[in-house]
Design a protein around this motif. Structure first.
Motif: not given
Length: 131
Positions: A114-120, A122-127
């Motif tokens: 989850g952290l990897a998706e958030y940082i770089s 598909n979840a980048q920039g997601a709330k």
């Protein structure tokens, strides 16, 4: 730039390599987990992997591990695990890798994903995102 040894312990494979602090992957490798052999065999494999990576990257500044189970990230230890890795519960990754005199951090593998998706990813920039 600092290099970090990264190890992802999966059910069938351990994926490992070196990533620098800028997030650039230096190189990766893979080996079978052989989880059914139990915690002692797995921690010996982690020591072997660490020796291998330090031989190629002696300037590594730490070891980061993602693993299944409930992880006490403050202590880099396994609080609870299924029978997929016999004896994994109670394993202190920090103690098992202490011979290398490097900081050892551990986190649950899904939290890491989850952290990897958030940082770089598909979840980048997601709330919010589900992993």
């Amino acid at each position: 730039m600092n290099n970090i040894i990264c190890i992802d312990i999966g059910g069938t494979a351990i994926k490992y390599g070196v990533i620098n602090t800028e997030g650039d992957v230096q190189f990766t490798r893979e080996t079978p987990t052989e989880a059914k052999k139990g915690a002692a065999a797995l921690t010996e494999k982690l020591r072997h992997i660490t020796r291998e990576l330090l031989a190629e990257c002696p300037d590594a500044r730490g070891i980061a591990i993602s693993t299944a189970g409930v992880v006490n990230s403050d202590e880099a230890s396994i609080l609870h695990a299924t029978d997929a890795i016999p004896g994994w519960k109670g394993t202190s990754l920090r103690n098992e890798l202490a011979e290398f005199s490097l900081p050892v951090e551990a986190e649950n593998d899904v939290n890491c994903a989850g952290l990897a998706e958030y940082i770089s990813g598909n979840a980048q920039g997601a709330k919010s995102a589900l992993v």
